[in-house]
Scaffold this motif. Sequence first.
Motif: not given
Length: 194
Positions: A70-83, A178-184
Amino acid sequence: MKQNDIVVDVLINNSGIGNWSWFEEQEISFYKKQIDLNITSTVSLTRLFLDQVSKKNTSYLLNVGSLGGRFIIPKKQVYGATKSFISYFTKCLQLEQAGSNVRISLLSPGGINTKPELLVLNHSMKGISQATIMEPEEVAKQAIDGLFRGKKEIIPDTINRLLAVLDKIIPFFIQEWIIRRKLKMIGKKSVSKV
Ligand SMILES: NC(=O)c1ccc[n+]([C@@H]2O[C@H](COP(=O)([O-])OP(=O)(O)OC[C@H]3O[C@@H](n4cnc5c(N)ncnc54)[C@H](OP(=O)(O)O)[C@@H]3O)[C@@H](O)[C@H]2O)c1
């Protein structure tokens, strides 16, 4: 199964592999294996299962997705898409099979302490991320209970259900911020280019 006249009443599509890595860090062969296991085997087994279910008795299908779908989580790009695929696929089948004897549930758990490497990763998390982690026994209990009660989507634990609601009401541009802040914070330099 067919040769031995065995009818399968319950199918749980649980097998799946995750990743926690930048897209460039994994080989193509890894992604192919991940897509094959997480998507192709679920679709194939579901197709075979529905072909043989009894018309008289109730049958049960549980597809294991993830809140990560459901969430866009960097570092889980393909896994998240499969789910995300598993979520769409399962919800669509629920509509197609409405009125039949097949009960179909989607399990959307947050993090689970299923193996040592996840235990280490999960312990390194802080705040709300840490609070969403569950033990496998509890997830399994809620999953089976929800499946036999005919729940359409099973999200184990209140905090994860709350996150799912927040995801629906918080606009994507705020989530992105929020995600961009976490990525930084974790040092992915390329985010500042976008
Ligand atoms: N752990 C989490 O934080 C979490 C969160 C949300 C959703 N999930 C989902 O929950 C499910 C189970 O995950 P888990 O954490 O329990 O993972 P796990 O401990 O690594 O178990 C993965 C399962 O997939 C099977 N598997 C792996 N590669 C396979 C292959 N090439 N062919 C056939 N089977 C294979 C494994 O079988 P063997 O035992 O025979 O190796 C095992 O039963 C997955 O769908 C995962 O995406 C997990």
